[in-house]
Design a protein around this motif. Structure first.
Motif, PDB file in Angstrom:
ATOM      1  N   ILE A  32      23.009  46.020  50.365  1.00 53.68           N
ATOM      2  CA  ILE A  32      22.369  45.530  49.141  1.00 53.68           C
ATOM      3  C   ILE A  32      21.190  44.623  49.503  1.00 53.68           C
ATOM      4  O   ILE A  32      20.121  44.712  48.905  1.00 53.68           O
ATOM      5  N   SER A  48      24.183  38.355  46.521  1.00 51.32           N
ATOM      6  CA  SER A  48      23.234  39.125  45.713  1.00 51.32           C
ATOM      7  C   SER A  48      23.661  39.216  44.253  1.00 51.32           C
ATOM      8  O   SER A  48      22.819  39.327  43.362  1.00 51.32           O
ATOM      9  N   GLY A  92      22.060  36.977  41.829  1.00 53.79           N
ATOM     10  CA  GLY A  92      20.752  37.404  41.337  1.00 53.79           C
ATOM     11  C   GLY A  92      20.886  38.322  40.135  1.00 53.79           C
ATOM     12  O   GLY A  92      20.200  38.160  39.123  1.00 53.79           O
ATOM     13  N   THR A  93      21.794  39.287  40.249  1.00 51.77           N
ATOM     14  CA  THR A  93      22.019  40.212  39.138  1.00 51.77           C
ATOM     15  C   THR A  93      22.532  39.453  37.915  1.00 51.77           C
ATOM     16  O   THR A  93      22.152  39.743  36.781  1.00 51.77           O
ATOM     17  N   ALA A 140      19.685  37.868  36.142  1.00 49.24           N
ATOM     18  CA  ALA A 140      18.972  38.845  35.307  1.00 49.24           C
ATOM     19  C   ALA A 140      19.744  39.074  34.004  1.00 49.24           C
ATOM     20  O   ALA A 140      19.139  39.191  32.927  1.00 49.24           O
ATOM     21  N   ASP A 185      29.200  49.065  42.958  1.00 49.48           N
ATOM     22  CA  ASP A 185      28.031  48.389  42.394  1.00 49.48           C
ATOM     23  C   ASP A 185      28.410  47.539  41.187  1.00 49.48           C
ATOM     24  O   ASP A 185      29.361  47.850  40.462  1.00 49.48           O
ATOM     25  N   ILE A 186      27.674  46.455  40.992  1.00 50.94           N
ATOM     26  CA  ILE A 186      27.816  45.659  39.764  1.00 50.94           C
ATOM     27  C   ILE A 186      26.427  45.512  39.173  1.00 50.94           C
ATOM     28  O   ILE A 186      25.470  45.217  39.899  1.00 50.94           O
ATOM     29  N   ASN A 187      26.292  45.766  37.880  1.00 51.27           N
ATOM     30  CA  ASN A 187      24.964  45.738  37.281  1.00 51.27           C
ATOM     31  C   ASN A 187      24.906  44.745  36.116  1.00 51.27           C
ATOM     32  O   ASN A 187      25.888  44.072  35.801  1.00 51.27           O
ATOM     33  N   VAL A 188      23.730  44.662  35.521  1.00 48.00           N
ATOM     34  CA  VAL A 188      23.475  43.695  34.459  1.00 48.00           C
ATOM     35  C   VAL A 188      24.432  43.889  33.273  1.00 48.00           C
ATOM     36  O   VAL A 188      24.983  42.925  32.744  1.00 48.00           O
ATOM     37  N   GLU A 189      24.665  45.140  32.887  1.00 49.15           N
ATOM     38  CA  GLU A 189      25.549  45.414  31.740  1.00 49.15           C
ATOM     39  C   GLU A 189      26.964  44.923  32.023  1.00 49.15           C
ATOM     40  O   GLU A 189      27.633  44.378  31.142  1.00 49.15           O
TER      41      GLU A 189
END
Lengths: 189, 393
Positions: free
Chosen positions: B175, B275, B278-279, B282, B363-367
């Motif tokens: 990542i 990391s 950071g996400t 966002a 993975d981990i995302n904004v949603e």
């Protein structure tokens, strides 16, 4: 921020071009990220690459789920559902194909209504570089379709980066291929 | 003081670590490859081969040997570094403790990767979290810039005469390690000046003042030595802060125990490392623009654990979610969750909700992070047993 997802087969240079675009953006004073999705490394297997370009610092560190642009280096990959994943009404799609956009869209329903561009990147690469590696001409086409960075910055950075690793012939071939793809890419309606 | 002119480079996290090491120019570096760290040492070995550093490279046959070489060289009085990941760190284990217990200021980037089995090359924090009790200082980095900044600061922190503890600088495998992004680097000279020369207190090679490292130490003194080590770890906090401030004066990027992002008036705070912080920022940006009062606390220093300061920073929240990228197998929740809850104990009555996420590089995302804020807002807490988040049921 513009988020770009690259679909390719191992060996087509998607990792290189995803990172190279990030480098070009940085030289324009922007912020960027370029990274591949790492899986088993097999030539020919479908792979993804990602590039983010932004005027502001980029904090997000996930894969790209809702791309502003999708670049497909091998038209055979258009049959994979993951190529269409997360596309919105405004998503720009650039496909390496000698066919015109309407023809490609007619074969893949999910592309109709998208801002679809096509260019024969493999053909251009074969003519200008001597090998059908479509990554750099696809960058030229993407730049035309999205204006993510300027064509001149791409060319300038090719000169700078490639001169360390490649012969003048390969360097000139890449410059020509990028310029040609930028000019020859069709579509966007 | 005016901050210095930076050079902007496009570097992967690994290259950023190698660049910091080039500028540090350690006297001894031991190297053994392991994914996803390999590229870092590959790049540094190129610097060594090209004469860009004066480092003595020791190419060893395992990570156990890598750390053993570091222990010997550091005891001798050298400035010493190595780097590793996952199974490599696991194989070092015995000597990781020896390094800390002999008070050897070794600096080691750890590129976080899951531990086997099943075999997995992607990011989670099981490797470095397993070292939480080893006596190493741990700094977690959000991106390539922080990799660079943390490694440079780590040298000063480790070598402080009042501390003399080794430092792990961690960053997320692939990542961060394999993402090319912008890194602003200081001039070589400025880094050299900032870190100075190592002046070892008791070098093994000082023949006029012979010393012994690591002798037998039974019921008589072992306990006293452990207490000294614990006190050094406690004192490290003040040094980490002072070095972070001084680095800020130099670079314009100041560092503390943690980074508070939109937390001052936040009802709901997500605490994360690396990391993912950071996400989460966002995600917080998006929710803030929709009027939600949310914030992120990024923990940079996990060892020593800044309990008091952290509790104060979280005091105003209505609820907190702690994101652990390692399981810990306590049956309760991950290591960060337990430390945070314990830091708040008897200080503040705030619900702390635990999430174990992202194991093996999931993975981990904004949603997904937005949905955690949603849980907090709705009062859906995982207080007694952390949730496994993003896993298929």
């Amino acid at each position: 921020m513009i988020e770009i997802r690259w679909h390719a087969r191992g060996g087509q240079g998607a990792k290189t071009v995803a990172e190279f675009l990030a480098l070009v953006a940085l030289h324009e004073g922007k912020y960027s990220q370029g990274f591949p999705e790492y899986g088993p490394e097999r030539a020919g297997a479908p792979i993804k690459g990602y590039t983010r370009v932004s005027d502001d610092p980029i904090r997000v560190h996930s894969a790209i789920y809702h791309p502003d642009a999708v670049v497909v280096l091998d038209p055979g990959l258009l049959a994979l559902p993951e190529v269409g994943e997360g596309m919105g009404a405004d998503t720009v799609v650039v496909v390496n194909s000698a066919a015109v956009p309407s023809e490609v869209a007619s074969r893949h329903g999910y592309l109709s209504g998208k801002k679809l561009w096509t260019v024969d990147a493999s053909g251009i690469a074969r003519d200008e570089i001597g090998r059908p590696i479509p990554n750099m001409p696809m960058l030229g086409a993407l730049v035309r379709a999205t204006e993510a960075v300027k064509l001149d910055s791409v060319l300038e950075n090719i000169k700078k980066e490639f001169s360390r690793k490649f012969s003048q012939k390969i360097l000139d071939g890449n410059l020509k291929a990028v310029r040609r793809a930028f000019e020859e890419v069709k579509g966007g309606e | 003081m005016k901050t210095l002119e930076m050079k902007t480079l496009a570097l992967t996290g690994n290259e950023s670590g190698a660049e910091a090491m080039r500028q540090i120019d350690p006297e001894v570096v031991a190297a053994y490859p392991i994914t996803p760290q390999t590229e870092l040492m590959h790049k540094f070995a190129e610097f060594a081969a090209d004469g860009k550093v004066a480092t003595e490279m020791i190419l060893v046959e395992s990570e156990h040997s890598a750390m053993s070489a570091c222990v010997g060289a550091s005891a001798a009085g050298s400035r010493v570094m190595t780097a590793t990941s996952s199974a490599g760190l696991a194989l070092m284990w015995e000597i990781v403790y020896v390094a800390a217990s002999n008070r050897l200021p070794i600096v080691m980037p750890v590129v976080n990767r899951a531990l086997s089995a099943p075999i997995n090359i992607h990011c989670d924090h099981a490797d470095s979290m397993g070292c939480r009790d080893s006596g190493w200082i741990q700094l977690y980095s959000e991106d390539g810039q922080e990799v660079y900044d943390n490694i440079i600061q780590a040298v000063r922190i480790a070598e402080n005469d009042g501390i003399l503890l080794p430092v792990m600088v961690t960053f997320d495998g692939f990542i961060i390690s394999h993402t090319m992004a912008r890194v602003d680097v200081l001039p070589d000279k400025a880094v050299r000046k900032f870190i100075g020369e190592r002046t070892p207190l008791h070098p093994l090679l000082d023949v006029n003042k012979p010393v012994t490292y690591g002798p037998l130490d039974l019921q008589d003194y072992y306990f006293e030595h452990k207490k000294q080590q614990a006190e050094a770890m406690r004192s490290a906090g003040a040094v980490i802060k002072a070095v972070g401030k001084e680095y800020g004066e130099l670079s314009g990027r100041e560092y503390g125990f943690f980074d508070e992002y939109l937390t001052s008036d936040a009802d709901f705070i997500i605490l994360a490392l690396g990391s993912t912080a950071g996400t989460a920022k966002a995600a917080a940006d998006e929710l803030r623009s929709a009027g939600e009062k949310v914030g992120v606390l990024k923990l940079r220093v996990f060892r020593p654990f800044p309990a008091e300061e952290l509790a104060a920073a979280l005091a105003g929240a209505r609820a907190i979610a702690v994101l652990d990228r390692s399981e810990g197998f306590s049956g309760i929740g991950g290591p960060v969750f337990q430390e945070v809850r314990s830091a708040l104990y008897r200080r503040y009555q705030i619900p702390v909700s635990g999430y174990v996420y992202g194991l093996g590089g999931r993975d981990i995302n904004v949603e997904m992070i937005a949905s955690i804020y949603g849980d907090l807002k709705a009062g859906r807490y995982h207080e007694d047993k952390a949730a496994h988040f993003g896993v298929r049921e």
